[in-house]
Design a protein around this motif. Structure first.
Motif, short mmCIF file in Angstrom:
data_model
loop_
_atom_site.label_atom_id
_atom_site.label_comp_id
_atom_site.label_asym_id
_atom_site.label_seq_id
_atom_site.Cartn_x
_atom_site.Cartn_y
_atom_site.Cartn_z
N LEU A 70 -11.92 -129.44 -36.33
CA LEU A 70 -10.73 -129.32 -37.18
C LEU A 70 -9.64 -130.31 -36.76
CD1 LEU A 70 -10.50 -125.44 -37.61
CD2 LEU A 70 -11.18 -127.12 -39.33
N GLN A 71 -9.49 -130.50 -35.45
CA GLN A 71 -8.51 -131.47 -34.98
C GLN A 71 -8.88 -132.88 -35.44
OE1 GLN A 71 -5.57 -131.02 -33.58
NE2 GLN A 71 -5.90 -128.81 -33.68
N GLN A 72 -10.16 -133.17 -35.37
CA GLN A 72 -10.62 -134.49 -35.82
C GLN A 72 -10.44 -134.63 -37.33
OE1 GLN A 72 -14.72 -135.23 -34.92
NE2 GLN A 72 -14.58 -137.40 -35.37
N GLU A 73 -10.78 -133.60 -38.06
CA GLU A 73 -10.70 -133.63 -39.51
C GLU A 73 -9.26 -133.74 -40.02
OE1 GLU A 73 -11.95 -130.65 -43.19
OE2 GLU A 73 -13.11 -130.60 -41.33
N PHE A 74 -8.33 -133.07 -39.35
CA PHE A 74 -6.95 -133.04 -39.82
C PHE A 74 -6.00 -133.87 -38.96
CE2 PHE A 74 -8.86 -129.26 -41.67
CZ PHE A 74 -8.42 -129.35 -42.98
N GLY A 75 -6.54 -134.60 -37.99
CA GLY A 75 -5.70 -135.38 -37.09
C GLY A 75 -4.89 -136.46 -37.80
N ALA A 76 -5.51 -137.17 -38.74
CA ALA A 76 -4.81 -138.25 -39.45
C ALA A 76 -3.66 -137.67 -40.28
CB ALA A 76 -5.78 -139.01 -40.35
N GLN A 77 -3.90 -136.55 -40.94
CA GLN A 77 -2.83 -135.92 -41.73
C GLN A 77 -1.69 -135.45 -40.83
OE1 GLN A 77 -5.22 -132.95 -43.74
NE2 GLN A 77 -5.02 -134.05 -45.69
N GLN A 78 -2.03 -134.94 -39.66
CA GLN A 78 -1.01 -134.49 -38.72
C GLN A 78 -0.19 -135.68 -38.22
OE1 GLN A 78 -0.21 -131.21 -37.86
NE2 GLN A 78 1.55 -132.24 -36.96
N GLN A 79 -0.82 -136.82 -37.99
CA GLN A 79 -0.09 -138.01 -37.56
C GLN A 79 0.87 -138.50 -38.65
OE1 GLN A 79 -3.12 -140.77 -36.34
NE2 GLN A 79 -3.26 -139.91 -34.27
N LYS A 80 0.43 -138.47 -39.90
CA LYS A 80 1.30 -138.85 -41.01
C LYS A 80 2.50 -137.91 -41.09
CE LYS A 80 -2.27 -140.97 -43.89
NZ LYS A 80 -3.06 -140.84 -45.11
N LEU A 81 2.25 -136.63 -40.88
CA LEU A 81 3.32 -135.64 -40.90
C LEU A 81 4.30 -135.90 -39.76
CD1 LEU A 81 4.08 -133.14 -42.56
CD2 LEU A 81 2.83 -131.77 -40.92
N ASN A 82 3.79 -136.22 -38.58
CA ASN A 82 4.65 -136.54 -37.44
C ASN A 82 5.48 -137.80 -37.72
OD1 ASN A 82 3.65 -134.35 -36.06
ND2 ASN A 82 2.23 -135.53 -34.81
N ALA A 83 4.89 -138.79 -38.38
CA ALA A 83 5.61 -140.02 -38.73
C ALA A 83 6.76 -139.71 -39.70
CB ALA A 83 4.66 -141.05 -39.33
N LEU A 84 6.49 -138.83 -40.68
CA LEU A 84 7.55 -138.42 -41.61
C LEU A 84 8.68 -137.70 -40.86
CD1 LEU A 84 5.99 -136.97 -44.91
CD2 LEU A 84 7.73 -138.75 -44.71
N GLN A 85 8.30 -136.87 -39.92
CA GLN A 85 9.30 -136.14 -39.13
C GLN A 85 10.16 -137.12 -38.33
OE1 GLN A 85 7.73 -133.58 -36.05
NE2 GLN A 85 9.45 -132.16 -36.30
N GLN A 86 9.53 -138.09 -37.70
CA GLN A 86 10.26 -139.10 -36.93
C GLN A 86 11.19 -139.91 -37.83
OE1 GLN A 86 10.61 -139.51 -33.65
NE2 GLN A 86 9.42 -137.62 -33.53
N GLN A 87 10.72 -140.24 -39.01
CA GLN A 87 11.54 -140.97 -39.97
C GLN A 87 12.79 -140.16 -40.32
OE1 GLN A 87 9.45 -141.98 -43.56
NE2 GLN A 87 11.15 -143.16 -44.41
N GLY A 88 12.62 -138.87 -40.54
CA GLY A 88 13.75 -138.01 -40.84
C GLY A 88 14.73 -137.94 -39.68
N ILE A 89 14.22 -137.87 -38.46
CA ILE A 89 15.08 -137.82 -37.27
C ILE A 89 15.89 -139.11 -37.15
CG2 ILE A 89 15.04 -137.83 -34.73
CD1 ILE A 89 12.65 -135.84 -34.94
N GLN A 90 15.24 -140.23 -37.38
CA GLN A 90 15.93 -141.52 -37.31
C GLN A 90 17.02 -141.63 -38.38
OE1 GLN A 90 12.70 -144.30 -37.57
NE2 GLN A 90 12.10 -144.04 -35.42
N LEU A 91 16.73 -141.18 -39.59
CA LEU A 91 17.73 -141.22 -40.65
C LEU A 91 18.92 -140.33 -40.31
CD1 LEU A 91 15.42 -141.14 -43.80
CD2 LEU A 91 16.89 -143.05 -43.08
N LYS A 92 18.64 -139.16 -39.75
CA LYS A 92 19.71 -138.24 -39.38
C LYS A 92 20.58 -138.85 -38.28
CE LYS A 92 20.53 -133.38 -38.80
NZ LYS A 92 19.96 -132.07 -38.85
#
Length: 158
Positions: free
Chosen positions: A54-76
């Motif tokens: 499951l980690q392998q299957e959903f790892g890429a989606q989790q990384q994209k989600l983390n990137a979105l979160q970082q983008q939001g933190i930077q904007l804030k």
């Protein structure tokens, strides 16, 4: 009072025999065990393989989600520094709102997909575990195996 007939005496004898046999029958349960389902879901090799898959299957989606979160933190952070013009500030606020919206949608979608796949995998694991437990019970002569109890002494954990 009714007179005692042979039929009544026989019925009373059978009933008394059943009552006497109940404790003897209960004492015949010699071997019993307990299966902790939580341990099956966390400590078995099959469960660990499922988690890795499951980690392998959903790892890429989790990384994209983390990137979105970082983008939001930077904007804030950009907004809190206060070194933006009014136009840039409004544009950054709009981008932050859009990023937050994308994050919430992506997060909900990922959680739903992950939980659905995890439930499918663990349902198969549970069916397999039940089959193995049944085979073990028959092979090793268990009279009773239970799971989902409030308390059990660890000596019965198989």
């Amino acid at each position: 009072m009714k007179p005692l007939t042979i039929r009544n005496l026989c019925a009373a004898a059978v009933f008394s025999g059943c009552l006497i046999a109940l404790p003897a029958h209960a004492e015949r349960v010699q071997k019993f065990g307990y299966v902790n389902p939580e341990r099956v879901y966390t400590e078995t090799q099959a469960a660990q393989r499922i988690e890795a898959t499951l980690q392998q299957e959903f790892g890429a989606q989790q990384q994209k989600l983390n990137a979105l979160q970082q983008q939001g933190i930077q904007l804030k952070q950009k907004l809190t520094r206060g070194k933006l013009s009014n136009a840039a500030r409004k544009q950054t606020e709009a981008k932050l709102l859009e990023t937050g919206k994308q994050y919430r949608i992506a997060s909900a979608r990922l959680a739903e997909e992950y939980n659905l796949r995890r439930n499918e995998e663990f349902a198969a694991l549970q069916q397999n575990a039940n089959r193995v437990i049944t085979e073990l019970a028959q092979r090793d002569g268990y009279d009773l195996i239970i799971q989902d109890v409030i308390y059990v002494n660890s000596k019965f954990d198989i």
